[in-house]
Design an enzyme around this catalytic site. Structure first.
Site, PDB file in Angstrom:
ATOM      1  N   GLY A  24      44.881  52.730  46.057  1.00  0.00           N
ATOM      2  CA  GLY A  24      45.110  51.918  45.358  1.00  0.00           C
ATOM      3  C   GLY A  24      46.120  52.215  43.908  1.00  0.00           C
ATOM      4  N   GLY A  26      46.717  50.161  41.594  1.00  0.00           N
ATOM      5  CA  GLY A  26      46.696  49.191  40.324  1.00  0.00           C
ATOM      6  C   GLY A  26      46.376  49.913  38.969  1.00  0.00           C
ATOM      7  N   VAL A  92      44.148  51.406  53.690  1.00  0.00           N
ATOM      8  CA  VAL A  92      42.899  52.058  54.254  1.00  0.00           C
ATOM      9  C   VAL A  92      41.916  50.985  54.672  1.00  0.00           C
ATOM     10  CG1 VAL A  92      41.129  53.526  53.375  1.00  0.00           C
ATOM     11  CG2 VAL A  92      43.287  53.700  52.416  1.00  0.00           C
ATOM     12  N   GLU A 183      44.435  29.157  32.171  1.00  0.00           N
ATOM     13  CA  GLU A 183      46.050  29.675  32.077  1.00  0.00           C
ATOM     14  C   GLU A 183      46.939  28.719  33.000  1.00  0.00           C
ATOM     15  OE1 GLU A 183      45.426  33.921  29.740  1.00  0.00           O
ATOM     16  OE2 GLU A 183      46.170  33.809  32.078  1.00  0.00           O
ATOM     17  N   ASP A 312      37.881  47.635  39.018  1.00  0.00           N
ATOM     18  CA  ASP A 312      37.085  46.331  39.525  1.00  0.00           C
ATOM     19  C   ASP A 312      35.937  46.838  40.632  1.00  0.00           C
ATOM     20  OD1 ASP A 312      38.492  44.710  37.702  1.00  0.00           O
ATOM     21  OD2 ASP A 312      39.524  43.739  39.393  1.00  0.00           O
TER      22      ASP A 312
END
Ligand SMILES: Cc1cc2nc3c(=O)[nH]c(=O)nc-3n(C[C@H](O)[C@H](O)[C@H](O)COP(=O)(O)OP(=O)(O)OC[C@H]3O[C@@H](n4cnc5c(N)ncnc54)[C@H](O)[C@@H]3O)c2cc1C
Length: 446
Positions: A24, A26, A92, A183, A312
């Site tokens: 990842g 991120g 993965v 939002e 996360d």
């Protein structure tokens, strides 16, 4: 370094250094890449996309405010000029702790240390099938789906005479009154007030209703009462219909059924109700809790010395956060930095330092000139100053100087012209394709 390629499958040059594989690119993965010392480690980053996504601005892509390219950055850019960092675009599909490898569709790769930083995925709270027609907002392709779908509905609406069909094309229902839902609702309210009536003068925009449905009695539950009240007022200014204490039961692509018996005709249901850890199969069940991976204060996966989880996906509980740290960018950034420094320290014969989360505050924006900010010291404020603070922080954290310039430019243009220049159906929304992606995502394939 010798260019001796001897991998099980994924081709990475051999080295004597321990290999760190990061799943990842991120917020967490990127910050590990930046801080890890490649004098000590060979680093391989695996990501299913070849870019990093700045998720906090996804909703602006979905509502025609920004180009997708301005909130993303190619992952290979971050490894330029570093011979010890490699990127492979690969999803993965399995972790094999017994063999110390990860499996991907392009082959297996061996690791000495594995860092799981694969983030989260949309949570339908066990109702995956009932909400397959909903539009999630977690990745750039999904934001583009939303943009195209909404615009395509307006293009259909101008040719529609049936009044029920017309309402269902114009209405938009958003599920979830957290920051993303608020939002999106604010941005759509702004589009309806300032942009769409100019584009579609033949439509009566009093018929277009925007609903925000939230199961709890208030908006922005993770923020202060004051922030929740202000966000409520701002959304009312935009004539968004707030439905609190209300649960969405099901959706068939045409009508939303609520738990109070009400039915809303809509062909657009935006799912902003939550996310859950993006679990990759292979780790023992005992280390998974609430769809996140249990880690200790050093982000080590319980019971392992060579596998770490950050961001996360990591479930780290503290006295202040007994349910686990919030799934937020600052947590991922800070954990990534701390872990990289700890791995460096380990090579220098120093003790690792435990991770401590520094709360930098919470914020959400609700259309132009309006935002809410909760500071770490308990002070809460809203309005224009909060909106400026929101823009400043987002520009600060946005990846890449070019992106910062492009986004700032767009915001200035949008502010003074009340325009959203990116109302383009470049890649038309394809329902069958979307349903396939939903199926793949919930079955863990995508
Ligand atoms: C719409 C939205 C708005 C948000 N707004 C805010 C905000 O305003 N403020 C805030 O603090 N936080 C916000 N967040 C949350 C924030 O984006 C996350 O907390 C943060 O991205 C977590 O970072 P991460 O590194 O753990 O995961 P991510 O940033 O999600 O990165 C995970 C990476 O892993 C890759 N990946 C996933 N699975 C695999 C796999 N199997 N194989 C290979 N690669 C894989 C993904 O492609 C991705 O690049 C928002 C999130 C969303 C969805």
């Amino acid at each position: 370094m010798t260019q001796d390629f001897q991998e099980i499958n994924i081709q990475i040059p051999r080295t004597d250094k321990p290999r760190v594989v990061i799943i990842g690119g991120g917020f967490a993965g990127l910050n590990i890449m930046k801080a890890i010392d490649t004098r000590y480690y060979q680093v391989v980053v695996l990501d299913r996309h070849n870019y990093h996504t700045f998720q906090p601005l996804l909703y602006q892509v979905a509502t025609a405010g920004l180009e997708p390219g301005s909130i993303a950055g190619p992952l290979r850019h971050f490894i330029e000029n570093n011979e010890e960092v490699f990127f492979r675009m690969a999803k993965v599909t399995r972790i094999n702790p017994e063999r110390r490898t990860v499996t991907t569709p392009v082959g297996e790769l061996k690791y000495d240390y594995l860092i799981i930083a694969c983030g989260s995925r949309t949570n339908y709270f066990g109702k995956d099938e009932a909400f397959k027609e909903a539009l999630p907002l977690k990745q750039i392709p999904q934001a583009l789906n939303m943009r195209s779908h909404i615009l395509q509905n307006f293009e259909k609406a101008v040719n529609t005479v049936d009044s029920y069909e017309l309402r269902s094309l114009l209405n938009i229902v958003i599920v979830g009154g957290g920051p993303t839902g608020v939002e999106v609702a604010g941005a759509l309210g702004e589009l309806r007030s300032h942009v769409l009536p100019k584009d579609y003068p033949e439509l009566n925009f009093r018929q277009m209703q925007i609903y925000l449905v939230e199961g709890l009695p208030r908006l922005l539950n993770g923020m202060s009462d004051k922030a929740g009240r202000k966000a409520t007022k701002y959304l009312k200014d935009f004539e968004v219909n707030l439905m609190l204490n209300t649960i969405v039961e099901s959706y068939d692509g045409k009508e939303v059924r609520l738990n109070n018996g009400e039915i809303i005709p809509t062909q657009t249901l935006v799912w902003a109700a939550g996310v859950k850890g993006n679990i990759i199969p292979g780790l023992p069940d005992e280390v998974i809790e609430r769809d996140r991976i249990l880690v200790d204060d050093f982000n080590r996966v319980r019971g392992s010395d060579s596998i770490f989880a950050v961001g996360d996906i990591a479930q780290l509980t503290t006295e202040k956060y007994p349910k686990g740290l919030p799934m937020l960018a600052p947590v991922a950034i800070q954990q990534g930095e701390r872990l990289a420094k700890n791995l460096n320290r380990a090579m220098e014969g120093k003790e690792m330092k435990p991770f401590k989360y520094t709360n930098k505050g919470y914020m959400a924006t609700v259309g132009r000139n309006r935002a809410v900010v909760d500071m770490p010291n308990g002070w809460s404020f809203g309005g224009f100053m909060a909106w400026m603070a929101w823009m400043f922080i987002h520009l600060l954290y946005l990846i890449g100087f070019r992106n910062k310039l492009v986004v700032l430019n767009n915001w200035i243009w949008n502010y003074f012209t009340y325009d959203r220049g990116i109302r383009l159906i470049i890649r038309p929304f394809n329902r069958e394709e979307k349903l396939k992606q939903h199926e793949a995502e919930i079955s863990g394939v995508k």
